[in-house]
Every structure is written in C-alpha cells, then in structure tokens.
Scaffold this motif. Structure first.
Motif, PDB file in Angstrom:
ATOM      1  N   LEU A  90       0.821  -1.207   0.000  1.00 25.62           N
ATOM      2  CA  LEU A  90       0.000   0.000   0.000  1.00 25.62           C
ATOM      3  C   LEU A  90       0.858   1.262   0.000  1.00 25.62           C
ATOM      4  CD1 LEU A  90      -2.752  -1.079   2.549  1.00 25.62           C
ATOM      5  CD2 LEU A  90      -3.047  -0.791   0.085  1.00 25.62           C
ATOM      6  N   LEU A  91       1.947   1.249   0.760  1.00 24.05           N
ATOM      7  CA  LEU A  91       2.809   2.429   0.839  1.00 24.05           C
ATOM      8  C   LEU A  91       3.482   2.734  -0.496  1.00 24.05           C
ATOM      9  CD1 LEU A  91       4.483   1.896   4.354  1.00 24.05           C
ATOM     10  CD2 LEU A  91       2.776   3.602   3.727  1.00 24.05           C
ATOM     11  N   GLN A  92       3.703   1.689  -1.291  1.00 20.54           N
ATOM     12  CA  GLN A  92       4.290   1.909  -2.616  1.00 20.54           C
ATOM     13  C   GLN A  92       3.290   2.499  -3.607  1.00 20.54           C
ATOM     14  OE1 GLN A  92       5.820  -1.928  -3.720  1.00 20.54           O
ATOM     15  NE2 GLN A  92       7.584  -1.808  -2.313  1.00 20.54           N
ATOM     16  N   ARG A  93       2.008   2.327  -3.340  1.00 21.19           N
ATOM     17  CA  ARG A  93       0.983   2.761  -4.294  1.00 21.19           C
ATOM     18  C   ARG A  93       0.402   4.133  -3.975  1.00 21.19           C
ATOM     19  NH1 ARG A  93      -2.944  -2.161  -3.765  1.00 21.19           N
ATOM     20  NH2 ARG A  93      -4.324  -0.697  -4.876  1.00 21.19           N
ATOM     21  N   VAL A  94       0.699   4.682  -2.785  1.00 18.03           N
ATOM     22  CA  VAL A  94       0.126   5.979  -2.408  1.00 18.03           C
ATOM     23  C   VAL A  94       1.244   6.994  -2.285  1.00 18.03           C
ATOM     24  CG1 VAL A  94      -1.815   4.926  -1.220  1.00 18.03           C
ATOM     25  CG2 VAL A  94       0.273   5.444   0.063  1.00 18.03           C
ATOM     26  N   ASN A  95       0.860   8.242  -2.438  1.00 19.04           N
ATOM     27  CA  ASN A  95       1.814   9.333  -2.314  1.00 19.04           C
ATOM     28  C   ASN A  95       1.271  10.359  -1.317  1.00 19.04           C
ATOM     29  OD1 ASN A  95       3.614   8.313  -4.323  1.00 19.04           O
ATOM     30  ND2 ASN A  95       2.239   9.085  -5.923  1.00 19.04           N
ATOM     31  N   GLY A  96       2.177  10.956  -0.539  1.00 17.82           N
ATOM     32  CA  GLY A  96       1.755  11.976   0.405  1.00 17.82           C
ATOM     33  C   GLY A  96       1.083  11.393   1.629  1.00 17.82           C
ATOM     34  N   LYS A  97       0.512  12.294   2.449  1.00 20.45           N
ATOM     35  CA  LYS A  97      -0.150  11.873   3.673  1.00 20.45           C
ATOM     36  C   LYS A  97      -1.519  11.296   3.364  1.00 20.45           C
ATOM     37  CE  LYS A  97       2.104  15.069   6.870  1.00 20.45           C
ATOM     38  NZ  LYS A  97       1.900  16.107   7.908  1.00 20.45           N
ATOM     39  N   ALA A 111      -1.899  -2.895  15.510  1.00 23.04           N
ATOM     40  CA  ALA A 111      -1.891  -1.446  15.649  1.00 23.04           C
ATOM     41  C   ALA A 111      -0.583  -0.855  15.161  1.00 23.04           C
ATOM     42  CB  ALA A 111      -2.132  -1.073  17.107  1.00 23.04           C
ATOM     43  N   SER A 112       0.533  -1.560  15.400  1.00 23.91           N
ATOM     44  CA  SER A 112       1.826  -1.078  14.939  1.00 23.91           C
ATOM     45  C   SER A 112       1.884  -1.025  13.412  1.00 23.91           C
ATOM     46  CB  SER A 112       2.930  -1.994  15.486  1.00 23.91           C
ATOM     47  OG  SER A 112       4.185  -1.599  15.013  1.00 23.91           O
ATOM     48  N   ILE A 113       1.358  -2.064  12.728  1.00 24.18           N
ATOM     49  CA  ILE A 113       1.333  -2.069  11.261  1.00 24.18           C
ATOM     50  C   ILE A 113       0.407  -0.969  10.750  1.00 24.18           C
ATOM     51  CG2 ILE A 113       0.773  -3.448   9.230  1.00 24.18           C
ATOM     52  CD1 ILE A 113       3.246  -4.397  10.700  1.00 24.18           C
ATOM     53  N   LEU A 114      -0.716  -0.780  11.427  1.00 23.59           N
ATOM     54  CA  LEU A 114      -1.676   0.241  11.009  1.00 23.59           C
ATOM     55  C   LEU A 114      -1.073   1.638  11.120  1.00 23.59           C
ATOM     56  CD1 LEU A 114      -4.635   0.148  10.029  1.00 23.59           C
ATOM     57  CD2 LEU A 114      -5.333   0.632  12.371  1.00 23.59           C
ATOM     58  N   LEU A 115      -0.293   1.857  12.167  1.00 20.85           N
ATOM     59  CA  LEU A 115       0.326   3.167  12.357  1.00 20.85           C
ATOM     60  C   LEU A 115       1.444   3.428  11.356  1.00 20.85           C
ATOM     61  CD1 LEU A 115       0.393   3.231  16.261  1.00 20.85           C
ATOM     62  CD2 LEU A 115      -0.910   4.772  14.794  1.00 20.85           C
ATOM     63  N   GLU A 116       2.059   2.345  10.810  1.00 26.37           N
ATOM     64  CA  GLU A 116       3.073   2.551   9.777  1.00 26.37           C
ATOM     65  C   GLU A 116       2.492   3.246   8.557  1.00 26.37           C
ATOM     66  OE1 GLU A 116       4.913  -1.095   8.759  1.00 26.37           O
ATOM     67  OE2 GLU A 116       5.936  -1.347  10.687  1.00 26.37           O
ATOM     68  N   LEU A 117       1.203   2.984   8.274  1.00 25.41           N
ATOM     69  CA  LEU A 117       0.562   3.577   7.101  1.00 25.41           C
ATOM     70  C   LEU A 117       0.369   5.079   7.271  1.00 25.41           C
ATOM     71  CD1 LEU A 117      -2.158   0.819   6.497  1.00 25.41           C
ATOM     72  CD2 LEU A 117       0.003   1.102   5.271  1.00 25.41           C
ATOM     73  N   VAL A 118       0.285   5.559   8.523  1.00 26.01           N
ATOM     74  CA  VAL A 118       0.023   6.987   8.770  1.00 26.01           C
ATOM     75  C   VAL A 118       1.209   7.647   9.456  1.00 26.01           C
ATOM     76  CG1 VAL A 118      -2.487   6.724   8.843  1.00 26.01           C
ATOM     77  CG2 VAL A 118      -1.140   6.372  10.929  1.00 26.01           C
ATOM     78  N   GLU A 119       2.393   7.004   9.349  1.00 22.61           N
ATOM     79  CA  GLU A 119       3.626   7.569   9.898  1.00 22.61           C
ATOM     80  C   GLU A 119       3.511   7.826  11.408  1.00 22.61           C
ATOM     81  OE1 GLU A 119       4.193  11.042   7.561  1.00 22.61           O
ATOM     82  OE2 GLU A 119       4.940   9.949   5.811  1.00 22.61           O
ATOM     83  N   ASP A 120       2.913   6.865  12.121  1.00 17.25           N
ATOM     84  CA  ASP A 120       2.771   6.889  13.583  1.00 17.25           C
ATOM     85  C   ASP A 120       1.924   8.054  14.084  1.00 17.25           C
ATOM     86  OD1 ASP A 120       4.301   4.607  13.831  1.00 17.25           O
ATOM     87  OD2 ASP A 120       6.180   5.715  14.059  1.00 17.25           O
ATOM     88  N   ASP A 121       1.071   8.596  13.241  1.00 21.00           N
ATOM     89  CA  ASP A 121       0.174   9.683  13.650  1.00 21.00           C
ATOM     90  C   ASP A 121      -1.208   9.093  13.910  1.00 21.00           C
ATOM     91  OD1 ASP A 121      -1.199  11.955  14.158  1.00 21.00           O
ATOM     92  OD2 ASP A 121      -0.820  12.913  12.226  1.00 21.00           O
ATOM     93  N   ALA A 122      -1.520   8.834  15.178  1.00 21.08           N
ATOM     94  CA  ALA A 122      -2.776   8.175  15.519  1.00 21.08           C
ATOM     95  C   ALA A 122      -3.982   9.030  15.179  1.00 21.08           C
ATOM     96  CB  ALA A 122      -2.786   7.817  17.007  1.00 21.08           C
ATOM     97  N   ASN A 123      -3.802  10.325  15.030  1.00 22.59           N
ATOM     98  CA  ASN A 123      -4.937  11.205  14.719  1.00 22.59           C
ATOM     99  C   ASN A 123      -5.446  10.996  13.289  1.00 22.59           C
ATOM    100  OD1 ASN A 123      -4.869  12.447  17.265  1.00 22.59           O
ATOM    101  ND2 ASN A 123      -3.234  13.838  16.599  1.00 22.59           N
TER     102      ASN A 123
END
Length: 367
Positions: free
Chosen positions: A34-41, A57-69
C-alpha cells in the motif's frame, strides 16, 4: 486476516478484518504494498476492523507515519490502543552513556562514599538513641527484663568464645614477645620484653583483639539472626503482638555483650601475658618468678584499667551495629549476606577508630 483497500480519491485506506499477531507477516506485506501505491499523507478508515492487538496497531500506524490522529475508528478502546502504541513508537530511546573513568568519576565516587558514610553514621547515632531510650524505659521495670534470652546470649557470646579468644591472644602475645626480644637483644635490653608484653596487652592488644574477634563472631551472628527474622517477617509479627522489637531482640543482645566483653577482655589479657611469658622463659632465659616480679614492679594497675575501660564501649557499639544491620535486611538471602559482611566491616572499623582516639586521649592526660 486483515484487509485494506485504497479509496477512489487515493487519500484514504479502508481497513477491515482482523489485524492481530497471527497475521503479522501478511499484514506487513500488505502495508509495504500500500505504501508503494500511495503518495503523500493519507488517512486510514479502521471502523471496519474486527479484532486488533498491539502488533496490528503497529502495522496500522506505519501507514500513517505513527500519527494516531489520522486513523478513524469508532471504538474508544481501539483509539486508546493506537494512542499507547504510537506513544511507545515515538518515544526517544535512552542514550547509553559510557561510564566516566576520569577525574570527575573519582571525585563522584569519593562524594558517594562520604554520603554513604554520613547516612550510616546518622543511622547508627539514631539507633543508639533508640537503645538508650528502651533501656531507660525498662531499667526500673524488672518484669520486662528478658533474663532467659540475655543469659542465653551471654553463653553464646561469652562462654563459647573463651577458647578462641584465649588461643588468639596467647599466640599474639608470643609473637609480640619474639619481635620485642629480637629488637631489644641488639641493645642488650632483652629484659624489657616483659614491659613490652605487659603494656601492650593490658592497654591495647587484650581489648582490641577481643573486640575484633567479638565483632567477627558475635556481631555477625546478631545481624544474621535478626536479618533472618526480618526476612521471615517475624519482626512484623512481634510488632503485631504489641511488643517492641528493640526490647525483645536488641536489649538482650546488648546486655549480654556488655557482660561478656569485659570477661573476654580479662581472659585475653591474661592469655597474652602467658604467651609472652612462655617466650621469655624458653627463649630469653627469664625465669617465671623474674617475669612476675618485674611485671609487678614496672607495670602499674592503671594500664589494666585503661584497657578494661574500653571494653564496655566496644561491646555496646558492636552490638548496636550488628542489630542495626540486621534490621536493614530487605528479605533475600543475598541481603542477609551483604549486611552481615557490612556489620563486621563497620564494627572493626569503629573499634579501631575508637581505640586510636582513646590512645590519643589517654596519652594527652598522661594515663
């Protein structure tokens, strides 16, 4: 296993399924894809997720750069879980500093040693005050005297220690006489070996050797006994019964040592004199009668009282230090051993320190 798809606007990932530890490998691969297919935040819509744990939760936070908000969830429990994991992952790792082995480290070690010495001195003075308070409280109440315990400790600290104290002082007396005779023979003054043995054992060696033996034998026993009781919570049981541990455990030991120490000191003095006399008789051709007569003529009784006056002081300090270290035991066998060692070291140090100060004092007043 958990699923995740990219929305049409390419700004949101919609997650679903179970994001748990058992699916960790598959979730990691999905996250990288997924990270390879998206750009930006991007944001993550996690409202459709079934089960989730810290690994998910750790894998999920990798997708948002550890920003839980940037993770949208409906469950409050999941939101708290994501916040805790994000906080842990964002925590700055502690920097491991290499120990400083230079001048500043030496100064710090000296300061720490002085601080420890101050704390132990203050604790000892306070404990001595506690003992004196307990003594003044019970001295006029014979019903509170624990005579059975006191007599038992007198036997342990006094009677059972007589052989080893006597043997040690006898051998040291012989050594002192040998050394004195070796030096004095060069000046033709071998006869003064009698005075050397008499002065040294009546004033110093008799009480000092006895105190060191008592510190290593009885002081350590006091620490081990009270420390074992502390580890087994027997001291707390004594308090539960409405009794004072100082009255029950400390006072009998202090009184026993106050009785035993002068007796052991007297035995040590006599044994040292006998050891010195044996050397004089067999190595210096000084007859027993000559040894006794010269000892009587040249050695006054004040030397005996100088030595005996230090015995009760040493006894009180050794008993106080031994009992105090016993009460400091935390509960483990290692703690009992370390405090027993500390008790012996402190007792011997204090005994030698007080003996040196007493020697200076008696010299200044010409006694």
């Amino acid at each position: 296993m958990g699923t995740a798809t990219i929305s049409e606007d390419n700004n949101t990932i919609v997650a679903g399924g179970d994001w748990t530890l058992e699916h960790l490998n598959g979730l990691s691969a999905l996250s990288k894809s997924l990270l390879q297919r998206v750009n930006g935040k991007i944001s993550v819509d996690a409202s459709a997720i079934g089960r989730i744990d810290t690994a998910g939760a750790s894998i999920l936070l990798e997708l948002v750069e550890d920003d839980a908000n940037r993770v949208m969830v409906e469950s409050e429990a999941v939101r708290k879980l994501l916040a805790v994991v994000a906080k842990a992952q964002n925590a700055t790792p502690a920097v491991e500093h290499k120990p400083d082995t230079g001048f500043l480290s030496s100064v710090a070690n000296i300061g720490a040693a002085l601080e420890e010495f101050r704390e132990k001195s203050v604790a000892l003075v306070g404990f001595i005050g506690l003992i004196l308070s307990a003594f003044s409280r019970t001295v006029l109440q014979p019903g509170k005297w624990r005579m059975t315990s006191t007599i038992a400790h007198i036997e342990q600290t006094g009677l059972n220690a007589l052989p080893i104290v006597g043997l040690l002082c006898f051998l040291v007396g012989a050594v002192v006489a040998f050394l004195g005779a070796t030096v004095l023979k060069e000046f033709g003054a071998s006869i003064y070996t009698v005075e050397l043995v008499g002065y040294s054992f009546l004033r110093e060696f008799g009480v000092l050797l006895t105190a060191i033996m008592v510190a290593g034998r009885s002081g350590s026993a006091f620490t081990a006994q009270i420390g074992s009781m502390k580890a087994r919570e027997e001291v707390d049981a004594i308090r539960t019964l409405g009794l004072e541990p100082v009255d029950v455990l400390v006072m009998p030991r202090v009184l026993a040592l106050l009785v035993s120490m002068p007796i052991l000191t007297l035995v040590g003095m006599l044994a040292g004199l006998v050891g010195g006399a044996a050397v004089c008789i067999f190595a210096l051709d000084i007859s027993p009668t000559m040894f006794i007569v010269r000892l009587h003529e040249t050695t006054t009784v004040r030397h005996f009282w100088v030595g005996m006056s230090k015995a009760p002081i040493f006894a009180f300090l050794i008993a106080a230090i031994g009992c105090l270290e016993g009460f400091k035991v935390s509960g483990s066998a290692e703690s009992v051993g370390s405090h027993t060692t500390s008790s012996v070291v402190q007792s011997i140090f204090v005994v030698i320190l007080i003996d040196a100060l007493a020697a200076i004092f008696f010299m200044e007043i010409d006694v």
